[in-house]
Write a protein that holds these residues in place. Structure first.
Motif, PDB file in Angstrom:
ATOM      1  N   THR A 167       0.368  12.751  15.920  1.00 54.47           N
ATOM      2  CA  THR A 167       0.475  13.986  14.972  1.00 54.47           C
ATOM      3  C   THR A 167       1.887  14.189  14.302  1.00 54.47           C
ATOM      4  O   THR A 167       1.797  14.335  13.078  1.00 54.47           O
ATOM      5  N   ILE A 168       2.975  14.177  15.145  1.00 55.69           N
ATOM      6  CA  ILE A 168       4.145  14.622  14.502  1.00 55.69           C
ATOM      7  C   ILE A 168       4.572  13.068  13.604  1.00 55.69           C
ATOM      8  O   ILE A 168       5.356  13.595  12.939  1.00 55.69           O
ATOM      9  N   ALA A 169       4.188  11.998  14.103  1.00 49.89           N
ATOM     10  CA  ALA A 169       4.679  11.015  12.883  1.00 49.89           C
ATOM     11  C   ALA A 169       3.786  11.123  11.856  1.00 49.89           C
ATOM     12  O   ALA A 169       4.516  10.848  10.783  1.00 49.89           O
ATOM     13  N   LEU A 170       2.577  11.466  11.872  1.00 51.85           N
ATOM     14  CA  LEU A 170       1.966  11.796  10.652  1.00 51.85           C
ATOM     15  C   LEU A 170       2.445  12.894   9.896  1.00 51.85           C
ATOM     16  O   LEU A 170       2.803  12.949   8.651  1.00 51.85           O
ATOM     17  N   ARG A 171       3.053  14.003  10.447  1.00 49.71           N
ATOM     18  CA  ARG A 171       3.696  15.087   9.772  1.00 49.71           C
ATOM     19  C   ARG A 171       4.923  14.662   9.265  1.00 49.71           C
ATOM     20  O   ARG A 171       5.314  15.090   7.908  1.00 49.71           O
ATOM     21  N   GLU A 172       5.765  13.950   9.983  1.00 54.40           N
ATOM     22  CA  GLU A 172       7.026  13.231   9.296  1.00 54.40           C
ATOM     23  C   GLU A 172       6.759  12.437   7.963  1.00 54.40           C
ATOM     24  O   GLU A 172       7.528  12.566   7.041  1.00 54.40           O
ATOM     25  N   ALA A 173       5.707  11.629   8.188  1.00 59.34           N
ATOM     26  CA  ALA A 173       5.317  10.784   6.992  1.00 59.34           C
ATOM     27  C   ALA A 173       4.873  11.743   5.692  1.00 59.34           C
ATOM     28  O   ALA A 173       5.425  11.542   4.443  1.00 59.34           O
ATOM     29  N   ILE A 174       4.111  12.729   5.890  1.00 58.89           N
ATOM     30  CA  ILE A 174       3.829  13.818   4.788  1.00 58.89           C
ATOM     31  C   ILE A 174       5.041  14.392   4.334  1.00 58.89           C
ATOM     32  O   ILE A 174       4.991  14.542   3.038  1.00 58.89           O
ATOM     33  N   ALA A 175       5.899  14.832   5.194  1.00 53.71           N
ATOM     34  CA  ALA A 175       7.285  15.553   4.813  1.00 53.71           C
ATOM     35  C   ALA A 175       8.059  14.832   3.979  1.00 53.71           C
ATOM     36  O   ALA A 175       9.032  15.351   3.320  1.00 53.71           O
ATOM     37  N   SER A 176       7.925  13.567   3.940  1.00 52.05           N
ATOM     38  CA  SER A 176       8.953  12.415   3.313  1.00 52.05           C
ATOM     39  C   SER A 176       8.235  12.202   1.947  1.00 52.05           C
ATOM     40  O   SER A 176       9.147  11.600   1.049  1.00 52.05           O
ATOM     41  N   ILE A 177       7.234  12.753   1.527  1.00 49.16           N
ATOM     42  CA  ILE A 177       6.662  12.823   0.047  1.00 49.16           C
ATOM     43  C   ILE A 177       7.244  13.950  -0.712  1.00 49.16           C
ATOM     44  O   ILE A 177       6.876  15.115  -0.403  1.00 49.16           O
ATOM     45  N   PRO A 178       8.068  13.515  -1.684  1.00 48.10           N
ATOM     46  CA  PRO A 178       8.443  14.295  -2.516  1.00 48.10           C
ATOM     47  C   PRO A 178       7.410  15.450  -3.344  1.00 48.10           C
ATOM     48  O   PRO A 178       6.470  14.951  -3.815  1.00 48.10           O
ATOM     49  N   GLY A 179       7.421  16.910  -3.065  1.00 46.69           N
ATOM     50  CA  GLY A 179       6.651  17.772  -3.580  1.00 46.69           C
ATOM     51  C   GLY A 179       5.445  17.939  -2.616  1.00 46.69           C
ATOM     52  O   GLY A 179       4.345  18.636  -3.240  1.00 46.69           O
ATOM     53  N   TYR A 180       5.690  17.339  -1.240  1.00 45.72           N
ATOM     54  CA  TYR A 180       4.459  17.664  -0.594  1.00 45.72           C
ATOM     55  C   TYR A 180       4.050  19.145  -0.353  1.00 45.72           C
ATOM     56  O   TYR A 180       2.791  19.304   0.062  1.00 45.72           O
ATOM     57  N   MET A 202       0.911  -1.215  -0.078  1.00 38.81           N
ATOM     58  CA  MET A 202      -0.071  -0.026  -0.154  1.00 38.81           C
ATOM     59  C   MET A 202       0.805   1.291  -0.092  1.00 38.81           C
ATOM     60  O   MET A 202       0.668   2.039  -0.678  1.00 38.81           O
ATOM     61  N   ILE A 203       1.970   1.163   0.551  1.00 41.37           N
ATOM     62  CA  ILE A 203       2.809   2.388   0.772  1.00 41.37           C
ATOM     63  C   ILE A 203       3.464   2.719  -0.397  1.00 41.37           C
ATOM     64  O   ILE A 203       3.659   3.834  -0.777  1.00 41.37           O
ATOM     65  N   THR A 204       4.093   1.543  -1.135  1.00 39.74           N
ATOM     66  CA  THR A 204       4.475   1.605  -2.337  1.00 39.74           C
ATOM     67  C   THR A 204       3.691   2.217  -3.443  1.00 39.74           C
ATOM     68  O   THR A 204       3.877   3.136  -4.260  1.00 39.74           O
ATOM     69  N   PHE A 205       2.304   1.840  -3.437  1.00 41.85           N
ATOM     70  CA  PHE A 205       1.082   2.467  -4.294  1.00 41.85           C
ATOM     71  C   PHE A 205       1.087   3.601  -3.742  1.00 41.85           C
ATOM     72  O   PHE A 205       0.863   4.553  -4.966  1.00 41.85           O
ATOM     73  N   TYR A 206       0.913   4.224  -2.820  1.00 47.66           N
ATOM     74  CA  TYR A 206       0.501   5.507  -2.279  1.00 47.66           C
ATOM     75  C   TYR A 206       1.849   6.589  -3.076  1.00 47.66           C
ATOM     76  O   TYR A 206       1.454   7.463  -3.525  1.00 47.66           O
ATOM     77  N   ARG A 207       3.067   6.135  -2.555  1.00 46.75           N
ATOM     78  CA  ARG A 207       4.109   7.118  -3.003  1.00 46.75           C
ATOM     79  C   ARG A 207       4.174   7.038  -4.629  1.00 46.75           C
ATOM     80  O   ARG A 207       4.543   8.058  -5.066  1.00 46.75           O
ATOM     81  N   GLU A 208       4.210   6.030  -5.361  1.00 47.53           N
ATOM     82  CA  GLU A 208       4.284   5.772  -6.721  1.00 47.53           C
ATOM     83  C   GLU A 208       3.073   6.582  -7.503  1.00 47.53           C
ATOM     84  O   GLU A 208       3.476   7.349  -8.338  1.00 47.53           O
ATOM     85  N   SER A 209       1.981   6.384  -6.961  1.00 54.33           N
ATOM     86  CA  SER A 209       1.036   7.180  -7.543  1.00 54.33           C
ATOM     87  C   SER A 209       0.990   8.547  -7.160  1.00 54.33           C
ATOM     88  O   SER A 209       0.572   9.345  -8.317  1.00 54.33           O
ATOM     89  N   THR A 210       1.296   9.094  -6.322  1.00 56.03           N
ATOM     90  CA  THR A 210       1.190  10.332  -5.767  1.00 56.03           C
ATOM     91  C   THR A 210       2.735  10.980  -6.965  1.00 56.03           C
ATOM     92  O   THR A 210       2.405  11.962  -7.376  1.00 56.03           O
ATOM     93  N   ALA A 211       3.846  10.378  -6.997  1.00 58.95           N
ATOM     94  CA  ALA A 211       4.914  10.865  -7.834  1.00 58.95           C
ATOM     95  C   ALA A 211       4.288  10.843  -9.118  1.00 58.95           C
ATOM     96  O   ALA A 211       4.846  12.034  -9.972  1.00 58.95           O
TER      97      ALA A 211
END
Length: 259
Positions: A119-132, A78-87
């Motif tokens: 919430t901070i854990a979620l923040r870090e996950a979002i910040a790891s997305i290129p182009g967030y 799921m994480i792979t799909f999330y990141r690849e589709s977002t990119a």
């Protein structure tokens, strides 16, 4: 032709033709996991809208293999799909002059507590997305969970530190506060510096009912000043094959009459 028509629909022929027939100003293309296998068609739809002077938005797929996406999922696929589709959608945004709405999650975060640490854990996950933070990805709130405005840490510990470009779904915020218009307007005021886009939908405030404007309990006279001058669509629940968007067009007429 009525002005202020801003619609949501799929990329299939029937839905797309119906939306264009209303001469809209904005169309948001709701994408599915399957649509990510036919990105040339997504690009074709955006180019057709651009030729007609219509602003193009997309909505990141909500599900992967039948399950709602969650940026904190422990399932590697799921994480792979999330990141690849977002990119891939970010590339389309960059190359085709579009923007894309994206959720961190949909229906909560499992057993994750609603606290500052999570919430901070979620923040870090979002910040790891290129182009967030590019302004091409617009992060939408949910009706519950960490990325819901009922989470008292969401704005100060996630949105503000990331200077996060967001899409505010007015009904989701209303539902998160169980139908409290005062709290909804507080959120609209606090998020105004970060909100680039809005989903306008009515609700009774208890569940995700996606009603036409005027059919629920949201005080649109109070909401409208926060939305004026920004992009938005009418995201109303449709029946059948979702091809006929009449409830969205009717909501546009209702909204235009709000003073």
């Amino acid at each position: 032709m009525q002005k202020g028509i801003r619609l949501k629909g799929g990329i299939d022929d029937k839905s797309f033709a119906n939306r264009l027939s209303h001469e809209p100003e904005i169309v948001e293309l709701f994408l599915t996991e399957k649509d990510m296998e036919r990105t040339p068609l997504i690009r074709e739809r955006i180019r057709e809208m651009r030729r007609r002077g219509i602003k193009a938005y997309m909505h990141h797929p909500s599900k992967y293999r039948g399950a709602y996406l969650d940026i904190l999922s422990e399932e590697p696929e799921m994480i792979t799909f999330y990141r690849e589709s977002t990119a891939e959608l970010l590339r389309i945004c960059e190359e085709e002059d579009a923007k894309c709405v994206i959720h961190a999650h949909y229906v909560g975060m499992g057993n994750a507590p609603i606290d500052r640490e999570s919430t901070i854990a979620l923040r870090e996950a979002i910040a790891s997305i290129p182009g967030y933070d590019s302004g091409l990805l617009l992060w939408e709130d949910s009706t519950e969970g960490l990325f819901c405005y009922s989470n008292p840490y969401l704005i100060d510990d996630l949105i503000v530190p990331l200077n996060l470009p967001i899409n505010v779904d007015v009904s989701h915020a209303f539902i998160g506060f169980r139908g409290d218009n005062d709290k909804l307007c507080e959120v609209l005021e606090r998020t105004a510096p970060y909100a680039r886009y809005y989903h306008l939908v009515d609700s009774m405030g208890q569940r995700h009912d996606s009603l036409p404007l005027g059919a629920g309990l949201i005080d649109w006279e109070r909401v409208k000043p926060f939305v004026e001058g920004k992009d938005f669509i009418f995201e109303i629940n449709l029946t059948g094959d979702h091809a006929d968007c009449t409830p969205m067009v009717e909501s546009a007429a209702f909204y235009a009459a709000v003073r």
